[in-house]
Enzyme design. Structure first.
Site, PDB file in Angstrom:
ATOM      1  N   ARG A  36       0.813  -1.208   0.000  1.00  0.00           N
ATOM      2  CA  ARG A  36       0.000   0.000   0.000  1.00  0.00           C
ATOM      3  C   ARG A  36       0.851   1.264   0.000  1.00  0.00           C
ATOM      4  O   ARG A  36       0.418   2.318   0.489  1.00  0.00           O
ATOM      5  CB  ARG A  36      -0.984   0.010   1.176  1.00  0.00           C
ATOM      6  N   ARG A  40      -2.453   6.120   0.090  1.00  0.00           N
ATOM      7  CA  ARG A  40      -2.632   6.082   1.537  1.00  0.00           C
ATOM      8  C   ARG A  40      -2.065   7.308   2.243  1.00  0.00           C
ATOM      9  O   ARG A  40      -2.810   8.209   2.593  1.00  0.00           O
ATOM     10  CB  ARG A  40      -2.046   4.789   2.153  1.00  0.00           C
ATOM     11  N   ARG A  49      -6.050  12.711  -5.885  1.00  0.00           N
ATOM     12  CA  ARG A  49      -7.304  11.988  -5.714  1.00  0.00           C
ATOM     13  C   ARG A  49      -8.462  12.893  -5.298  1.00  0.00           C
ATOM     14  O   ARG A  49      -9.595  12.411  -5.161  1.00  0.00           O
ATOM     15  CB  ARG A  49      -7.136  10.902  -4.630  1.00  0.00           C
ATOM     16  N   ASP A  85      -7.303  -2.066  -6.929  1.00  0.00           N
ATOM     17  CA  ASP A  85      -8.058  -2.577  -5.792  1.00  0.00           C
ATOM     18  C   ASP A  85      -8.495  -3.999  -6.117  1.00  0.00           C
ATOM     19  O   ASP A  85      -8.720  -4.329  -7.295  1.00  0.00           O
ATOM     20  CB  ASP A  85      -9.280  -1.710  -5.504  1.00  0.00           C
ATOM     21  N   TYR A 160     -16.139 -10.782  -0.132  1.00  0.00           N
ATOM     22  CA  TYR A 160     -16.824  -9.520  -0.395  1.00  0.00           C
ATOM     23  C   TYR A 160     -18.115  -9.756  -1.178  1.00  0.00           C
ATOM     24  O   TYR A 160     -19.151  -9.146  -0.906  1.00  0.00           O
ATOM     25  CB  TYR A 160     -15.919  -8.567  -1.169  1.00  0.00           C
TER      26      TYR A 160
END
Length: 353
Positions: A36, A40, A49, A85, A160
């Site tokens: 990551r 982040r 972003r 992702d 998920y």
């Protein structure tokens, strides 16, 4: 499938410390990258972003390129990790889902039946033109720094889809696994095809290695892992193994599964921070490399403490076939980037003897 140029000496990154360690060869210094690291904690990431959703960011080739490069520029790490992702391939084939801030992936219609599984299309390269373009952009920019391709492992992605979002108990997932094994098998086969295809697109475009990330593998015991999880991860790793690139397999809270995760077909097994690194290396065995495993909260400790614990990890790693230094899980969003820069410099300067 013949090996791609990313797995051969023709690849400019072939002799990098990262790829040499992944192949179990001698290295000039212990290579380091951070899970990551793309995003982040970096202010430049937060800036690009602004006003852009996570999935939207993951489907914009220019944005993927910029975010993936940011930590390489800032830290001088030994590898870039492709910004994406684990649910992105599902979105690409048309599954109705979103990543909600502060929550995570949320699926509009959770999978419950064989019909639900059959409604999920197979993944094809034409679903992912932005991935191919981003990888090609990155390889051109990175030169001798390797790019790691990325995909979620079938168990985590399935959780998920079945739960409809993040879970702590995985009750619905296990209910399907134990109570409807035919649906479970169909779902896991479907996701294995999607995950393998997602990685193949990245490797075909120039990624030099891959990581299969099984966030929630630690939710099952060894017997259930062998029966319900390992065969599908093995399918993904075998399929991508045909390309010749090194394969990293990592799971959270997976200390009891490390040997099995290696047996699934990994060249390098990631060890999370919960496991004493020496013990993890012994469990994995002498035939595979290791990755890890500094507690990701140690970047909040005084420098001397962080460095001392990093030294312990590096020393332990000398017993492995190959060692890639990393955190024992992903970078925490509130991490001070300056600490990761110091940590990178420390690892690079640490004596190999």
């Amino acid at each position: 499938m013949t090996p791609t140029t990313s797995a051969t000496p023709a690849n400019p990154a072939y002799d990098s410390a990262f790829l040499r360690a992944a192949r179990g060869e001698s290295v000039p210094h212990t290579p380091v990258w951070f899970m990551r690291q793309a995003g982040r904690s970096l202010p430049e990431y937060l800036k690009v972003r602004e006003g852009i959703g996570m999935l939207e960011s993951c489907m914009d080739a220019d944005l993927i390129t910029e975010i993936t490069l940011q930590p390489v520029r800032r830290y001088g790490v030994d590898a870039a990790i492709f910004f994406s992702d684990i649910v992105l391939p599902l979105k690409a084939v048309g599954v109705d889902l979103d990543i909600k801030p502060g929550v995570g992936p949320v699926v509009a219609k959770p999978v419950r039946t064989l019909a639900d599984v059959e409604a999920i299309p197979d993944l094809a390269p034409e679903h992912l033109p932005f991935i191919t373009q981003a990888v090609q952009n990155l390889v051109a920019e990175l030169g001798t720094t390797p790019l790691i391709g990325f995909a979620g492992a079938p168990f985590t992605v399935a959780s998920y889809l079945v739960e409809g979002g993040p879970s702590r108990e995985y009750a619905k997932t296990k209910a399907m696994m134990f109570g409807a094994p035919e649906v479970w098998d169909a779902l896991m086969q479907k996701i294995a095809q999607i995950s393998a295809g997602f990685l193949e697109v990245q490797v075909a475009a120039g990624a030099s290695a891959v990581q299969l990330f099984d966030s929630w593998a630690g939710a099952v015991n060894r017997d259930d892992y062998v029966s319900f999880v390992q065969p599908y991860s093995a399918r993904v790793l075998a399929q991508i193994g045909e390309t010749g690139v090194p394969r990293i397999h990592f799971g959270v809270n997976s200390g009891e599964l490390l040997d099995l995760m290696g047996d699934a077909g990994a060249d390098v097994v990631g060890v999370d921070w919960r496991v004493k690194f020496e013990d993890g290396i012994k469990r994995i065995g002498p035939d595979r490399g290791v990755q890890g495993n500094l507690d990701n909260t140690l970047v909040f400790a005084p420098d001397e403490v962080m460095f001392a614990r990093a030294a312990e990890v590096i020393e332990a790693g000398k017993a492995a076939k190959g060692h890639i230094f990393n955190l024992g899980h992903g970078v925490i969003p509130s991490t001070n980037p300056d600490q990761l820069a110091k940590l990178t410099d420390f690892v690079h300067a640490y004596p190999r003897g």
